[in-house]
Design a protein around this motif. Structure first.
Motif, PDB file in Angstrom:
ATOM      1  N   ALA A   1       0.845  -1.200   0.000  1.00 43.26           N
ATOM      2  CA  ALA A   1       0.000   0.000   0.000  1.00 43.26           C
ATOM      3  C   ALA A   1       0.878   1.248   0.000  1.00 43.26           C
ATOM      4  O   ALA A   1       0.471   2.311  -0.421  1.00 43.26           O
ATOM      5  CB  ALA A   1      -0.921  -0.008   1.213  1.00 43.26           C
TER       6      ALA A   1
ATOM      7  N   GLU B   1      -7.055   1.565   7.514  1.00 44.27           N
ATOM      8  CA  GLU B   1      -8.108   0.931   6.719  1.00 44.27           C
ATOM      9  C   GLU B   1      -8.941   2.002   5.997  1.00 44.27           C
ATOM     10  O   GLU B   1      -9.274   1.847   4.812  1.00 44.27           O
ATOM     11  CB  GLU B   1      -8.991   0.084   7.641  1.00 44.27           C
ATOM     12  CG  GLU B   1      -9.822  -0.928   6.897  1.00 44.27           C
ATOM     13  CD  GLU B   1     -10.676  -1.776   7.843  1.00 44.27           C
ATOM     14  OE1 GLU B   1     -10.618  -1.598   9.073  1.00 44.27           O
ATOM     15  OE2 GLU B   1     -11.418  -2.617   7.308  1.00 44.27           O
TER      16      GLU B   1
ATOM     17  N   GLY C   1      -5.537   1.272   3.122  1.00 41.86           N
ATOM     18  CA  GLY C   1      -4.386   0.407   3.396  1.00 41.86           C
ATOM     19  C   GLY C   1      -3.243   1.199   3.971  1.00 41.86           C
ATOM     20  O   GLY C   1      -3.349   2.422   4.138  1.00 41.86           O
TER      21      GLY C   1
ATOM     22  N   HIS D   1      -5.458  -4.520   3.229  1.00 39.45           N
ATOM     23  CA  HIS D   1      -4.314  -3.933   2.501  1.00 39.45           C
ATOM     24  C   HIS D   1      -3.322  -3.267   3.454  1.00 39.45           C
ATOM     25  O   HIS D   1      -2.734  -2.227   3.145  1.00 39.45           O
ATOM     26  CB  HIS D   1      -4.778  -2.948   1.421  1.00 39.45           C
ATOM     27  CG  HIS D   1      -5.784  -3.545   0.496  1.00 39.45           C
ATOM     28  ND1 HIS D   1      -5.447  -4.501  -0.442  1.00 39.45           N
ATOM     29  CD2 HIS D   1      -7.129  -3.370   0.396  1.00 39.45           C
ATOM     30  CE1 HIS D   1      -6.535  -4.881  -1.084  1.00 39.45           C
ATOM     31  NE2 HIS D   1      -7.580  -4.218  -0.581  1.00 39.45           N
TER      32      HIS D   1
END
Ligand code: NAD
Length: 267
Positions: free
Chosen positions: A3, A139, A143, A186
């Motif tokens: 990410a 989140e 990510g 992620h």
């Protein structure tokens, strides 16, 4: 796919234990790569001074305080629009409270309750509370990357400080076990495992003594290289050993046969 890749220009990072040593070196590195760096530490005087020097933002945070973690992460998201990177690095030895050096001949019968609670609070609670507080923010961003500072003492026996060694083994087990569950969000979660680094944690005069004993001392900037590598490399749940004069390298446990479950979870 990581990410966070090599462009840090639009990234917001929190670094704990940022007033000194590895945290400070990594703060400098991420600043030089263009990130917004929030430098968290209990040492307000030093933290404010170094943050001003390198263009970071200082926040006072005791990583062992769960409530304070929530406030700090909320504040970062309000001021900077979100959070992408967390380097959970603050740590102490069992002897940090007294200013003593690491010594041969650890006496378990003489371990003070407050020294025990303190190191568990910083080195173990600090990482768990930190991960718990930052995951929702990462989140929301789609990510991000979390790196915790364990230690080579997270995978070897280190008799001068068995409690420190236990805390770093705890970080290793936590990172390896939690990382697979964060893949769907992620978020990568890795650890760096430095050898002996020339910082204040070792106590006055230790570095010199260590060199005399033939222990190679690492410049904190080399650990910053390892942290950037762990953030950008793209894998998760890895233990990045950072040893003197060597590139960061993944430490692997031997598989345990016969349990009926995978013992090295790949991420
Ligand atoms: P350091 O003493 O130079 O820096 C540690 C920083 O953490 C200090 O600024 C200190 O004020 C801060 N801190 C202490 N308690 C805190 C708390 N409750 N909340 C927030 N900040 C707190 O030491 P360092 O070597 O840079 O240590 C960083 C990490 O590296 C630690 O987790 C340590 O265990 C780990 N490590 C160090 C070595 C080494 O040889 N120096 C080796 C392996 C791992």
């Amino acid at each position: 796919m990581a990410a966070v890749q090599n462009d840090f220009a639009d990234k917001v990072a929190i670094i704990t234990g940022a007033a000194s040593g590895i945290g400070l070196a990594t703060s400098k590195r991420l600043r030089s790569l263009g990130a917004t760096v929030v430098m968290a530490d209990v040492d307000e005087a030093r933290g404010k001074t170094v943050a001003e020097e390198i263009g970071g933002e200082f926040v006072r945070l005791d990583v062992s305080d769960a409530g304070a973690w929530r406030e700090v992460v909320d504040g970062i998201c309000r001021r900077h629009g979100g959070l992408d990177i967390a380097f959970l690095n603050a740590g102490i030895t069992t002897f940090s409270a007294t200013g003593e050096q690491l010594i041969e001949g650890f006496e378990i019968g003489e371990l003070p309750d407050d020294a025990y609670r303190r190191i568990m609070g910083v080195n173990v609670d600090g990482v768990v509370f930190g991960v718990r507080a930052v995951v929702p923010a990462l989140e929301t961003r789609g990510g991000g990357a979390i790196v915790a500072t364990a230690s080579a003492a997270g995978v070897i026996a280190f008799p001068p400080d068995p409690i420190y060694t236990m805390t770093k083994h705890a970080v290793v087990g936590f990172v390896r076990s939690l990382a697979p569950g964060l893949i769907a969000k992620h978020i990568t979660l890795n650890a760096v495992l430095p050898g002996a680094v020339d910082t204040n944690i070792l106590g006055a005069g230790f570095a010199e003594k260590a060199r005399e004993m033939g222990i190679p001392m690492i410049d904190p900037a080399q650990i910053a290289d390892g942290v950037v590598h762990a953030i950008t490399e793209g894998t998760t749940g890895k233990l990045w050993l950072c040893l003197a004069g060597q590139d960061p390298a993944v430490y692997e446990f031997a598989p345990v046969e016969g349990l009926g479950i995978p013992t090295n979870v790949e991420g």
